[in-house]
Each structure stands twice: as structure tokens, then as C-alpha cells.
Design a protein around this motif. Sequence first.
Motif, mmCIF file in Angstrom:
data_model
loop_
_atom_site.group_PDB
_atom_site.id
_atom_site.type_symbol
_atom_site.label_atom_id
_atom_site.label_comp_id
_atom_site.label_asym_id
_atom_site.label_seq_id
_atom_site.Cartn_x
_atom_site.Cartn_y
_atom_site.Cartn_z
ATOM 1 N N GLN A 93 35.342 72.447 33.608
ATOM 2 C CA GLN A 93 35.063 71.300 34.473
ATOM 3 C C GLN A 93 36.282 70.931 35.308
ATOM 4 O O GLN A 93 36.333 69.869 35.909
ATOM 5 C CB GLN A 93 34.627 70.108 33.611
ATOM 6 C CG GLN A 93 33.345 70.369 32.831
ATOM 7 C CD GLN A 93 33.022 69.240 31.863
ATOM 8 O OE1 GLN A 93 33.527 68.123 31.983
ATOM 9 N NE2 GLN A 93 32.184 69.524 30.877
ATOM 10 N N ARG A 94 37.284 71.816 35.264
ATOM 11 C CA ARG A 94 38.502 71.697 36.084
ATOM 12 C C ARG A 94 39.416 70.544 35.665
ATOM 13 O O ARG A 94 40.120 69.962 36.493
ATOM 14 C CB ARG A 94 38.152 71.586 37.581
ATOM 15 C CG ARG A 94 37.396 72.800 38.110
ATOM 16 C CD ARG A 94 37.251 72.772 39.613
ATOM 17 N NE ARG A 94 36.535 73.942 40.097
ATOM 18 C CZ ARG A 94 37.094 75.139 40.314
ATOM 19 N NH1 ARG A 94 38.379 75.301 40.048
ATOM 20 N NH2 ARG A 94 36.375 76.130 40.761
ATOM 21 N N TYR A 95 39.386 70.196 34.390
ATOM 22 C CA TYR A 95 40.349 69.228 33.880
ATOM 23 C C TYR A 95 41.692 69.930 33.663
ATOM 24 O O TYR A 95 41.734 71.100 33.276
ATOM 25 C CB TYR A 95 39.883 68.637 32.547
ATOM 26 C CG TYR A 95 38.804 67.588 32.663
ATOM 27 C CD1 TYR A 95 39.130 66.240 32.769
ATOM 28 C CD2 TYR A 95 37.457 67.938 32.660
ATOM 29 C CE1 TYR A 95 38.142 65.267 32.872
ATOM 30 C CE2 TYR A 95 36.466 66.975 32.765
ATOM 31 C CZ TYR A 95 36.813 65.652 32.865
ATOM 32 O OH TYR A 95 35.836 64.692 32.964
ATOM 33 N N THR A 96 42.781 69.207 33.875
ATOM 34 C CA THR A 96 44.106 69.753 33.587
ATOM 35 C C THR A 96 44.365 69.639 32.085
ATOM 36 O O THR A 96 43.675 68.900 31.372
ATOM 37 C CB THR A 96 45.202 68.983 34.339
ATOM 38 O OG1 THR A 96 45.262 67.628 33.825
ATOM 39 C CG2 THR A 96 44.928 68.938 35.832
ATOM 40 N N LEU A 97 45.388 70.350 31.596
ATOM 41 C CA LEU A 97 45.722 70.277 30.171
ATOM 42 C C LEU A 97 46.100 68.856 29.770
ATOM 43 O O LEU A 97 45.772 68.392 28.677
ATOM 44 C CB LEU A 97 46.866 71.242 29.844
ATOM 45 C CG LEU A 97 46.536 72.737 29.866
ATOM 46 C CD1 LEU A 97 47.737 73.549 29.418
ATOM 47 C CD2 LEU A 97 45.332 73.044 28.987
#
Length: 305
Positions: free
Chosen positions: A291-295
Motif C-alpha cells: 500500500q506504499r507505506y514507508t518503514l
Amino acid sequence: MRNLEEWFLVELTYTSNALEGNTLTRKETAAVVEKGLTVGGKTLVEHLEATNHAKALKDVLRLSRTPTSQVRGLDILQLHETVLHGIDDANAGHYRTIPVRISGSPVVLPNPVKVPDLMDAFIEWIVSGADLHPVELAAEAHYQLVTIHPFVDGNGRTARLLMNLILMQNGYPPAIIRTRDRLKYFGGLEKAQLGGAKDGYRKVIEAAVDRSLEIYLKAAAGEVAEQDTDQEPDLLRIGQLARETGESNATIRYWTKEGLLQVADSTDAGYQLYHPSMIERVAKIRELQGQRYTLSEIRGQINQE
């Protein structure tokens, strides 16, 4: 009876928290609850989840001396406040005012505007003494509470506390849902919430009550009760976790360093060991990455669960 109460206090705290992803083992939970010790490598939240749940269980024991017809909405709010004390004080003991989702589930939860009215109707249903067997009443109360999902967090723990309150008010021992039954338990709940039959969910609860009854009946007969209802799960080495999840050792090591995965223990040789719940954590990380979340964002979401 006193020994059994002490054992159930630890066992219920260990299993209820483990179902939600807490990585404290049974022995570690006992050390935290009974001796007030801290466990190296475990988060503050995990310690608070243990001490809070134990305190809430003591409240359940006190409330169990009153009949089910006297259960109040305030009792549920107070149990929830104890469960989240020091973890999320802003939401502890308060109904949610925002939409929420069950992670990884297609179940649609009620609009927050409807929650107060739904809870009022729910309490009225409980105190009316619905024409149900006490075990069925307790199981249905648990199901309805998690389906209303009145809180931002802590719904499952609060629902299990309410279920055991109703059981104890009606002369039954508390029910322990084993971690090994996690998939059957959550799967049964989800199936029912999506319009399917509740049979699978009810079987899990009924079996849990049967096991607890067996422990008490054997103790009453002077027999040694088999109290090991849930064996400690085998911890996984990094290579085992990598194979189970299809990830590389390097990825597991990196996510651990970034605080996305938690180490449950280590061997004498210093090898890191992971709780099996980290298998689901890895799947969650991959889902959020998709879902294109960053770490950093993923870490924030995980820490809020």
C-alpha cells in the motif's frame, strides 16, 4: 481454590494478550504479574498489557459476585480503561469517535456515531437475561461486543473479560482460549460477522469452558489437574522465520533492526529467536508495503496495534 485463581490469573493474562500479538511467554507473564519484574528485550507496552489485564481480571472477580442482571455499561468502560491504562489513556474507557477496521479482515464495523446506541441496546440485552444457556449467553455477549467494536483498541481483551465475567456470575470457571486455537477463534468470529454460521466460533468457546471445568472438577476430587492448557510455542530462529515467510535472512535481520519485528529470546550462543506471531507480522509488513507505506509509517501502525 486460591491456587487455581492464581493460576488462572496468569494463564488468562498470557493467552488473552498472546492472541493479540504480545510476545511475553507464560513464564515471563508470571514474572511480570506475580513478582513485578521486567523482562529484557520486551517493550513497555507488553509489560503494561500484562499488569493491566491482571488488574482487570481482579475487577472481574469482584464483579462476579453480582448477578448478570446488574451488569452496567460503566462496568465495561472501566474494564476497558484498565486494559489500556498507560498505553492509550486518551481512548481508555471511552467509545471510539472514528471509523476503524480489523487489520486484514473484510468485516465492516459500525459507524462510530451508532456506537453509543448500539452499546445501550447491548447492555439492555444482557441484563434482560436472554433465554440462553449461561455459556451461550457469555459467548454471544463476547461476539456482539467485538462486532460493535466500540473502542479504538482493546476490543478483544475487553470482550473476553466480559465473557468470563458472565460465566463466573453463573457459576462457571473462566474460559481460556488457547493460542493454538487462534486461527479457529478469529476465523470463526470473522465467518459469523460476514453472515455465516457461528458454529465454529461457539465450538471454540464451549471447548474452552469444558477444559476449565475439567480443571476445577479434578481439583475438587483431590486429583492433580492437568493445567497446561496451552504449551509454549516453539520459538523460531531467523532462518526458520525466513522459510516460513518466504523472506531472506537479511530482510528479517533488517526489519528486526528497524523495530518492525521483535525478538522473543536468544540462545546461549546469542542467536535471536522469534515468537511464531512474527509470521503474521511479516505478512502485515508486506501488506502495508504493497500500500506504499514507508518503514517508518509501518512501524507506527504496528506500535499502535
